[in-house]
Design a protein around this motif. Structure first.
Motif, PDB file in Angstrom:
ATOM      1  N   ASN A  66      15.220 -52.677   0.497  1.00 10.07           N
ATOM      2  CA  ASN A  66      16.436 -53.038   1.216  1.00 10.07           C
ATOM      3  C   ASN A  66      16.337 -54.469   1.745  1.00 10.07           C
ATOM      4  N   GLU A  67      17.487 -55.022   2.099  1.00 11.69           N
ATOM      5  CA  GLU A  67      17.643 -56.383   2.610  1.00 11.69           C
ATOM      6  C   GLU A  67      17.569 -57.389   1.456  1.00 11.69           C
ATOM      7  N   SER A  68      18.638 -58.169   1.311  1.00 13.85           N
ATOM      8  CA  SER A  68      18.828 -58.953   0.096  1.00 13.85           C
ATOM      9  C   SER A  68      17.735 -59.987  -0.161  1.00 13.85           C
ATOM     10  N   LEU A  69      17.287 -60.720   0.854  1.00 10.95           N
ATOM     11  CA  LEU A  69      16.257 -61.727   0.618  1.00 10.95           C
ATOM     12  C   LEU A  69      14.932 -61.086   0.225  1.00 10.95           C
ATOM     13  N   ILE A  70      14.635 -59.935   0.797  1.00 10.56           N
ATOM     14  CA  ILE A  70      13.427 -59.202   0.415  1.00 10.56           C
ATOM     15  C   ILE A  70      13.558 -58.682  -1.014  1.00 10.56           C
ATOM     16  N   ILE A  71      14.757 -58.225  -1.361  1.00  6.68           N
ATOM     17  CA  ILE A  71      15.004 -57.766  -2.730  1.00  6.68           C
ATOM     18  C   ILE A  71      14.807 -58.921  -3.707  1.00  6.68           C
ATOM     19  N   LEU A  72      15.297 -60.118  -3.369  1.00 10.27           N
ATOM     20  CA  LEU A  72      15.116 -61.268  -4.255  1.00 10.27           C
ATOM     21  C   LEU A  72      13.638 -61.539  -4.518  1.00 10.27           C
ATOM     22  N   GLU A  73      12.829 -61.463  -3.476  1.00  9.01           N
ATOM     23  CA  GLU A  73      11.402 -61.713  -3.663  1.00  9.01           C
ATOM     24  C   GLU A  73      10.762 -60.616  -4.507  1.00  9.01           C
ATOM     25  N   TYR A  74      11.192 -59.380  -4.293  1.00 13.38           N
ATOM     26  CA  TYR A  74      10.660 -58.278  -5.113  1.00 13.38           C
ATOM     27  C   TYR A  74      11.020 -58.494  -6.582  1.00 13.38           C
ATOM     28  N   ILE A  75      12.259 -58.854  -6.852  1.00 12.72           N
ATOM     29  CA  ILE A  75      12.693 -59.112  -8.226  1.00 12.72           C
ATOM     30  C   ILE A  75      11.886 -60.258  -8.827  1.00 12.72           C
ATOM     31  N   ASP A  76      11.678 -61.308  -8.039  1.00  9.33           N
ATOM     32  CA  ASP A  76      10.964 -62.486  -8.543  1.00  9.33           C
ATOM     33  C   ASP A  76       9.522 -62.163  -8.915  1.00  9.33           C
ATOM     34  N   GLU A  77       8.900 -61.297  -8.146  1.00  9.04           N
ATOM     35  CA  GLU A  77       7.500 -60.952  -8.404  1.00  9.04           C
ATOM     36  C   GLU A  77       7.359 -59.877  -9.476  1.00  9.04           C
ATOM     37  N   THR A  78       8.398 -59.086  -9.683  1.00  8.12           N
ATOM     38  CA  THR A  78       8.346 -58.010 -10.674  1.00  8.12           C
ATOM     39  C   THR A  78       8.669 -58.517 -12.070  1.00  8.12           C
ATOM     40  N   TRP A  79       9.688 -59.389 -12.161  1.00 11.16           N
ATOM     41  CA  TRP A  79      10.058 -59.991 -13.444  1.00 11.16           C
ATOM     42  C   TRP A  79       9.734 -61.483 -13.345  1.00 11.16           C
ATOM     43  N   GLU A  80       8.682 -61.924 -13.997  1.00 10.79           N
ATOM     44  CA  GLU A  80       8.145 -63.261 -13.769  1.00 10.79           C
ATOM     45  C   GLU A  80       8.930 -64.372 -14.464  1.00 10.79           C
ATOM     46  N   GLN A  81       9.727 -64.042 -15.483  1.00  8.74           N
ATOM     47  CA  GLN A  81      10.457 -65.087 -16.189  1.00  8.74           C
ATOM     48  C   GLN A  81      11.533 -65.697 -15.287  1.00  8.74           C
ATOM     49  N   ASN A  82      11.848 -66.970 -15.532  1.00 11.05           N
ATOM     50  CA  ASN A  82      12.880 -67.681 -14.771  1.00 11.05           C
ATOM     51  C   ASN A  82      12.678 -67.539 -13.261  1.00 11.05           C
ATOM     52  N   PRO A  83      11.615 -68.137 -12.716  1.00 12.38           N
ATOM     53  CA  PRO A  83      11.285 -67.961 -11.294  1.00 12.38           C
ATOM     54  C   PRO A  83      12.440 -68.339 -10.365  1.00 12.38           C
ATOM     55  N   LEU A  84      12.596 -67.553  -9.311  1.00 13.92           N
ATOM     56  CA  LEU A  84      13.595 -67.848  -8.290  1.00 13.92           C
ATOM     57  C   LEU A  84      13.040 -68.767  -7.218  1.00 13.92           C
ATOM     58  N   LEU A  85      11.802 -68.556  -6.839  1.00 19.80           N
ATOM     59  CA  LEU A  85      11.160 -69.377  -5.819  1.00 19.80           C
ATOM     60  C   LEU A  85      10.382 -70.514  -6.474  1.00 19.80           C
ATOM     61  N   PRO A  86      10.271 -71.658  -5.785  1.00 18.22           N
ATOM     62  CA  PRO A  86       9.487 -72.770  -6.340  1.00 18.22           C
ATOM     63  C   PRO A  86       8.035 -72.364  -6.580  1.00 18.22           C
ATOM     64  N   ARG A  87       7.388 -73.044  -7.486  1.00 17.93           N
ATOM     65  CA  ARG A  87       5.979 -72.752  -7.788  1.00 17.93           C
ATOM     66  C   ARG A  87       5.052 -73.267  -6.693  1.00 17.93           C
ATOM     67  N   ASP A  88       5.427 -74.394  -6.086  1.00 17.30           N
ATOM     68  CA  ASP A  88       4.584 -75.011  -5.067  1.00 17.30           C
ATOM     69  C   ASP A  88       4.599 -74.183  -3.779  1.00 17.30           C
ATOM     70  N   PRO A  89       3.430 -73.856  -3.199  1.00 19.95           N
ATOM     71  CA  PRO A  89       3.382 -73.004  -1.999  1.00 19.95           C
ATOM     72  C   PRO A  89       4.167 -73.566  -0.814  1.00 19.95           C
ATOM     73  N   TYR A  90       4.089 -74.887  -0.622  1.00 23.36           N
ATOM     74  CA  TYR A  90       4.818 -75.486   0.503  1.00 23.36           C
ATOM     75  C   TYR A  90       6.329 -75.378   0.286  1.00 23.36           C
ATOM     76  N   GLN A  91       6.782 -75.670  -0.938  1.00 20.68           N
ATOM     77  CA  GLN A  91       8.206 -75.565  -1.212  1.00 20.68           C
ATOM     78  C   GLN A  91       8.695 -74.118  -1.102  1.00 20.68           C
ATOM     79  N   ARG A  92       7.839 -73.159  -1.482  1.00 22.55           N
ATOM     80  CA  ARG A  92       8.206 -71.751  -1.302  1.00 22.55           C
ATOM     81  C   ARG A  92       8.391 -71.434   0.170  1.00 22.55           C
TER      82      ARG A  92
END
Length: 227
Positions: A66-92
């Motif tokens: 639940n909660e949309s931003l948390i869902i986005l992160e879950y999707i990003d980590e589950t399906w690795e293609q076309n990343p949603l978050l930047p690769r750089d840790p600081y930018q993330r």
């Protein structure tokens, strides 16, 4: 056969919109979408999200998120293609920071939509002050929003999407104005890129229908959402 992914949503919700676009960006198009009536919540919604009793609800197999931003992160980590978050840790980290700040601002904008007179003016003023911080932070900078070029829609674009499309509707429906193009040229430019992006345009709710809905919300909020 049941779908692996199910999304419970409500058509004018910017939060649900985020998840729909993220799934499409990842190439996850074979999922079940269930439209909820947030004024008459289904037993399934209440069971899957007993804490907030709200959409979106994302179901992946037997896992519920639940909660949309948390869902986005879950999707990003589950399906690795076309990343949603930047690769750089600081930018993330910065993307998460500004996404959270955007969520805090949304309450001010929504209160400007539904409240009246002095309370409306107060919330609109505080929202404008917050928007100035975003404008000032990103003016003359690149690397976070549309970081991978205009073809990519990522986490921060989706987090800011309500400002770029929903806010002008709220302004018209609630008879207030904050988003002046001369005062906010950076945000105005983002808005143009956002609404004209093919993936975004394909998923945006119709503006005329949104205006009707949010005018009703503005006029009848405390009746519609009473406990």
């Amino acid at each position: 056969m049941a779908k692996e992914v199910t999304l419970l949503g409500f058509w004018p919700s910017p939060f649900v919109f985020r998840v729909k676009v993220a799934l499409q960006q990842k190439g996850v198009v074979d999922y079940e979408y269930i439209e909820e009536d947030i004024f008459n919540k289904s037993p399934r919604l209440l069971e899957l999200n007993p804490v907030y009793k709200a959409v979106p609800v994302f179901v992946h197999g037997e896992k519920v998120v639940n909660e949309s931003l948390i869902i986005l992160e879950y999707i990003d980590e589950t399906w690795e293609q076309n990343p949603l978050l930047p690769r750089d840790p600081y930018q993330r980290a910065m993307a998460r920071f500004w996404a959270k700040y955007s969520e805090e601002l949304m309450r001010k904008a929504f209160m400007a939509l539904v409240l009246k007179e002095e309370a409306k003016e107060k919330n609109a003023k505080e929202f404008a002050e917050g928007l100035e911080k975003i404008e000032g932070e990103f003016k003359g900078k690149s690397g976070l929003l549309f970081a991978e070029g205009e073809s990519n829609i990522g986490y921060l674009e989706l987090a800011f999407g309500w400002i770029l499309y929903w806010l002008p509707v709220w302004e018209e429906a609630g008879s207030f104005q904050v988003l002046d193009p001369q005062k906010f040229p950076v945000i105005t430019e983002w808005s143009t890129k956002f609404v004209n992006h093919p993936l975004i345009k394909e998923n945006l709710p119709a503006r005329d229908q949104m205006l009707v809905y949010f005018r009703k919300v503005s006029e009848e909020f405390f009746t519609l959402f009473r406990a």
